[in-house]
Write a protein that holds these residues in place. Structure first.
Motif, mmCIF file in Angstrom:
data_model
loop_
_atom_site.group_PDB
_atom_site.id
_atom_site.type_symbol
_atom_site.label_atom_id
_atom_site.label_comp_id
_atom_site.label_asym_id
_atom_site.label_seq_id
_atom_site.Cartn_x
_atom_site.Cartn_y
_atom_site.Cartn_z
ATOM 1 N N GLU A 1 -6.009 -4.754 -0.705
ATOM 2 C CA GLU A 1 -5.027 -5.736 -0.259
ATOM 3 C C GLU A 1 -3.601 -5.201 -0.300
ATOM 4 O O GLU A 1 -2.715 -5.732 0.375
ATOM 5 N N HIS A 2 -3.357 -4.162 -1.065
ATOM 6 C CA HIS A 2 -2.005 -3.611 -1.140
ATOM 7 C C HIS A 2 -1.512 -3.123 0.220
ATOM 8 O O HIS A 2 -0.300 -3.107 0.469
ATOM 9 N N GLN A 3 -2.432 -2.719 1.091
ATOM 10 C CA GLN A 3 -2.028 -2.255 2.425
ATOM 11 C C GLN A 3 -1.200 -3.305 3.151
ATOM 12 O O GLN A 3 -0.278 -2.972 3.901
ATOM 13 N N ARG A 4 -1.539 -4.559 2.957
ATOM 14 C CA ARG A 4 -0.904 -5.650 3.702
ATOM 15 C C ARG A 4 0.418 -6.101 3.081
ATOM 16 O O ARG A 4 1.135 -6.915 3.664
ATOM 17 N N HIS A 5 0.713 -5.604 1.874
ATOM 18 C CA HIS A 5 1.847 -6.158 1.127
ATOM 19 C C HIS A 5 2.693 -5.061 0.492
ATOM 20 O O HIS A 5 3.217 -5.247 -0.606
ATOM 21 N N LEU A 6 2.859 -3.939 1.185
ATOM 22 C CA LEU A 6 3.571 -2.815 0.590
ATOM 23 C C LEU A 6 5.015 -3.161 0.226
ATOM 24 O O LEU A 6 5.522 -2.749 -0.822
ATOM 25 N N SER A 7 5.699 -3.903 1.098
ATOM 26 C CA SER A 7 7.100 -4.217 0.808
ATOM 27 C C SER A 7 7.209 -5.035 -0.476
ATOM 28 O O SER A 7 8.125 -4.819 -1.283
ATOM 29 N N THR A 8 6.273 -5.972 -0.672
ATOM 30 C CA THR A 8 6.295 -6.776 -1.897
ATOM 31 C C THR A 8 5.897 -5.937 -3.094
ATOM 32 O O THR A 8 6.495 -6.063 -4.179
ATOM 33 N N LEU A 9 4.912 -5.074 -2.928
ATOM 34 C CA LEU A 9 4.487 -4.198 -4.022
ATOM 35 C C LEU A 9 5.656 -3.359 -4.519
ATOM 36 O O LEU A 9 5.917 -3.277 -5.726
ATOM 37 N N PHE A 10 6.413 -2.760 -3.577
ATOM 38 C CA PHE A 10 7.534 -1.914 -3.981
ATOM 39 C C PHE A 10 8.693 -2.729 -4.544
ATOM 40 O O PHE A 10 9.511 -2.198 -5.301
ATOM 41 N N ARG A 11 8.769 -3.996 -4.195
ATOM 42 C CA ARG A 11 9.810 -4.848 -4.769
ATOM 43 C C ARG A 11 9.516 -5.125 -6.248
ATOM 44 O O ARG A 11 10.433 -5.121 -7.082
ATOM 45 N N ILE A 12 8.264 -5.339 -6.585
ATOM 46 C CA ILE A 12 7.893 -5.621 -7.968
ATOM 47 C C ILE A 12 7.707 -4.331 -8.767
ATOM 48 O O ILE A 12 8.014 -4.269 -9.962
ATOM 49 N N PHE A 13 7.211 -3.293 -8.096
ATOM 50 C CA PHE A 13 6.984 -1.997 -8.751
ATOM 51 C C PHE A 13 7.776 -0.928 -7.983
ATOM 52 O O PHE A 13 7.207 -0.141 -7.222
ATOM 53 N N PRO A 14 9.089 -0.867 -8.146
ATOM 54 C CA PRO A 14 9.911 0.018 -7.302
ATOM 55 C C PRO A 14 9.611 1.498 -7.478
ATOM 56 O O PRO A 14 9.888 2.287 -6.563
ATOM 57 N N ASP A 15 9.065 1.901 -8.627
ATOM 58 C CA ASP A 15 8.756 3.317 -8.820
ATOM 59 C C ASP A 15 7.261 3.602 -8.658
ATOM 60 O O ASP A 15 6.751 4.628 -9.111
ATOM 61 N N ALA A 16 6.553 2.708 -7.971
ATOM 62 C CA ALA A 16 5.131 2.921 -7.716
ATOM 63 C C ALA A 16 4.933 4.050 -6.716
ATOM 64 O O ALA A 16 5.801 4.341 -5.884
ATOM 65 N N ARG A 17 3.785 4.695 -6.810
ATOM 66 C CA ARG A 17 3.323 5.630 -5.796
ATOM 67 C C ARG A 17 1.980 5.125 -5.284
ATOM 68 O O ARG A 17 1.211 4.524 -6.041
ATOM 69 N N CYS A 18 1.718 5.400 -4.011
ATOM 70 C CA CYS A 18 0.476 4.941 -3.398
ATOM 71 C C CYS A 18 -0.289 6.119 -2.806
ATOM 72 O O CYS A 18 0.322 7.021 -2.208
ATOM 73 N N LEU A 19 -1.589 6.095 -2.951
ATOM 74 C CA LEU A 19 -2.472 7.110 -2.381
ATOM 75 C C LEU A 19 -3.366 6.436 -1.343
ATOM 76 O O LEU A 19 -4.107 5.510 -1.663
ATOM 77 N N PHE A 20 -3.272 6.898 -0.101
ATOM 78 C CA PHE A 20 -4.022 6.287 1.003
ATOM 79 C C PHE A 20 -4.903 7.364 1.652
ATOM 80 O O PHE A 20 -4.427 8.179 2.431
ATOM 81 N N PRO A 21 -6.206 7.384 1.322
ATOM 82 C CA PRO A 21 -7.113 8.324 1.987
ATOM 83 C C PRO A 21 -7.537 7.778 3.351
ATOM 84 O O PRO A 21 -7.704 6.557 3.521
ATOM 85 N N HIS A 22 -7.720 8.666 4.314
ATOM 86 C CA HIS A 22 -8.086 8.259 5.670
ATOM 87 C C HIS A 22 -9.365 8.964 6.110
ATOM 88 O O HIS A 22 -9.551 10.165 5.873
ATOM 89 N N ARG A 23 -10.217 8.204 6.785
ATOM 90 C CA ARG A 23 -11.522 8.711 7.218
ATOM 91 C C ARG A 23 -11.882 8.059 8.553
ATOM 92 O O ARG A 23 -11.458 6.923 8.832
ATOM 93 N N GLU A 24 -12.671 8.744 9.344
ATOM 94 C CA GLU A 24 -13.119 8.200 10.615
ATOM 95 C C GLU A 24 -13.843 6.865 10.383
ATOM 96 O O GLU A 24 -14.818 6.791 9.622
ATOM 97 N N PRO A 25 -13.389 5.774 11.029
ATOM 98 C CA PRO A 25 -14.012 4.464 10.796
ATOM 99 C C PRO A 25 -15.510 4.428 11.078
ATOM 100 O O PRO A 25 -16.247 3.710 10.388
ATOM 101 N N ALA A 26 -15.974 5.168 12.062
ATOM 102 C CA ALA A 26 -17.405 5.147 12.386
ATOM 103 C C ALA A 26 -18.261 5.643 11.231
ATOM 104 O O ALA A 26 -19.449 5.307 11.146
ATOM 105 N N THR A 27 -17.685 6.449 10.323
ATOM 106 C CA THR A 27 -18.468 6.992 9.216
ATOM 107 C C THR A 27 -18.473 6.094 7.989
ATOM 108 O O THR A 27 -19.373 6.204 7.161
ATOM 109 N N PHE A 28 -17.465 5.219 7.845
ATOM 110 C CA PHE A 28 -17.461 4.397 6.634
ATOM 111 C C PHE A 28 -17.698 2.916 6.878
ATOM 112 O O PHE A 28 -18.121 2.201 5.959
ATOM 113 N N LEU A 29 -17.486 2.438 8.095
ATOM 114 C CA LEU A 29 -17.696 1.006 8.328
ATOM 115 C C LEU A 29 -19.151 0.570 8.153
ATOM 116 O O LEU A 29 -19.400 -0.513 7.595
#
Length: 390
Positions: free
Chosen positions: A229-257
């Motif tokens: 759910e953090h994907q949808r609310h990054l601006s709010t996440l950084f407002r509450i946790f300004p020194d947060a770091r995020c890790l976003f792995p990416h993969r072909e959707p056909a392989t994980f859906l």
């Protein structure tokens, strides 16, 4: 069918009795519970037994939440705890997020959230040793979920750690009813209802409160958090946790859906006792996922330097090098102790992803013609995968 069983005031009164508290229920929590119960009561197929089982799970949840409120009321200095440099793993399910969470958590400089901390959070672990009974009670919650959903361990074997299972942030947010997560509400006849609002500020304020509560009187470490759910609310996440770091792995959707659909099918088939129509579920799931992809593409925060984008295939080829690169990008020191602990986790046969067997994932059981959907993700591929996808 008694009106009292799924009545807001009755459930909260029982939670106060169970937690030994009075007058600590916030208006927002009461409103979210009321909305959730209204959705359950509108289900004309719900049986009395289902109502009773759902009530018991909700009373337990609300008692846990009130336990946290009691601790903060008795020890307001909990609110002075500083949450420094938390790391949020924010990728889609089945893109390596569980392994990343576990490896990051292996670093002695970091701290994760285990199932027992959500299902038995009070008293906070820094106040006194955690009683074995609390861990056993939490293990029982997780085991009940696994029993309700046959096949879940072969899809997500990490649940076999029971009380020590690393959990997703949505399960923490369930304590304050900002999300509906299946583990602690698996007796409810339907849990696809969304509560709360699109504004996640209250949710993140509770998430921070939970972290402060669990950190109180313990050595300061970086928190390792995880949630889609953090994907949808990054601006709010950084407002509450300004020194947060995020890790976003990416993969072909056909392989994980297909794998995501399989997990959803196992969970909801178990919760609904076989009443779920898998094709309708899959159609709804893909529609929601397309909205998620569109939100990711449109989200300006994805270009924030605090967000580290990682290719799944590159991560799987060399997870240590991938995470070392994250630390360097985030300005964190990479230590020999961290690398040794991560390599030990990878080498441990108990962590093998196929220890309960491995499914073969396809769209076929769900009636999905991928050719009709694949083009919806071309922009995502171009932006985050380029030529580096299967």
């Amino acid at each position: 069918m008694s009106d009292r069983i799924l009545d807001t005031a009755s459930i909260l009164a029982s939670a106060e009795i169970a937690s030994g508290t009075y007058g600590l229920i916030e208006d927002g929590l009461r409103a979210r519970l009321d909305a959730l119960l209204a959705s359950f009561r509108s289900n004309t197929d719900i049986t009395t037994d289902q109502q009773i089982a759902t009530r018991r799970q909700l009373v337990r949840l609300m008692a846990r939440r009130l336990g946290i409120a009691r601790d903060v009321a008795n020890h307001p200095e909990i609110l002075n705890e500083e949450i420094v440099d938390p790391i949020f793993v924010i990728g889609f399910g089945r893109t390596g997020t569980s392994i990343q969470q576990a490896l990051l958590g292996a670093d002695p400089a970091n701290r994760t959230v285990a199932a027992w901390q959500v299902h038995e959070p009070s008293p906070p672990p820094g106040q006194m040793p955690v009683a074995p009974g609390r861990r056993a009670a939490a293990a029982g919650v997780v085991q009940h979920y696994c029993d309700r959903c046959p096949g879940i361990l072969s899809l997500h074997p990490y649940w076999d750690e029971l009380a020590d299972t690393l959990i997703e942030d949505e399960e923490i947010l369930l304590l304050d009813l900002h999300d509906i997560y299946p583990v602690a509400l698996c007796d409810a006849p339907a849990i696809s209802v969304r509560v709360g609002s699109d504004d996640f500020e209250d949710a993140y304020r509770f998430l921070k409160l939970f972290m402060q509560h669990q950190q109180w009187k313990l050595p300061k470490k970086r928190w390792i958090m995880k949630g889609i759910e953090h994907q949808r609310h990054l601006s709010t996440l950084f407002r509450i946790f300004p020194d947060a770091r995020c890790l976003f792995p990416h993969r072909e959707p056909a392989t994980f859906l297909p794998s995501n659909l399989a997990i959803a099918a196992v969970v909801y088939d178990g919760i609904t006792d076989g009443a779920m129509d898998r094709r309708s579920m899959a159609a709804g799931y893909l529609a929601d996922f397309k909205r998620r992809i569109d939100a990711v593409i449109a989200e300006p925060g994805m270009d924030d330097p605090r967000v580290r984008h990682v290719n799944f295939n590159a991560f799987i080829r060399d997870p240590i090098a991938s995470l070392r690169g994250c630390y360097e990008a985030w300005g964190f020191g990479w230590t020999a102790e961290a690398e040794e602990a991560m390599r030990a986790w990878l080498a441990n046969p108990a962590n093998n992803g196929d220890r309960y067997g491995r499914h073969r994932y396809t769209f076929e059981p769900f009636g999905i013609d991928w050719a009709q959907h694949s083009g919806d993700y071309d922009e995502y591929r171009s932006r985050y995968l380029g030529d580096n996808y299967e």
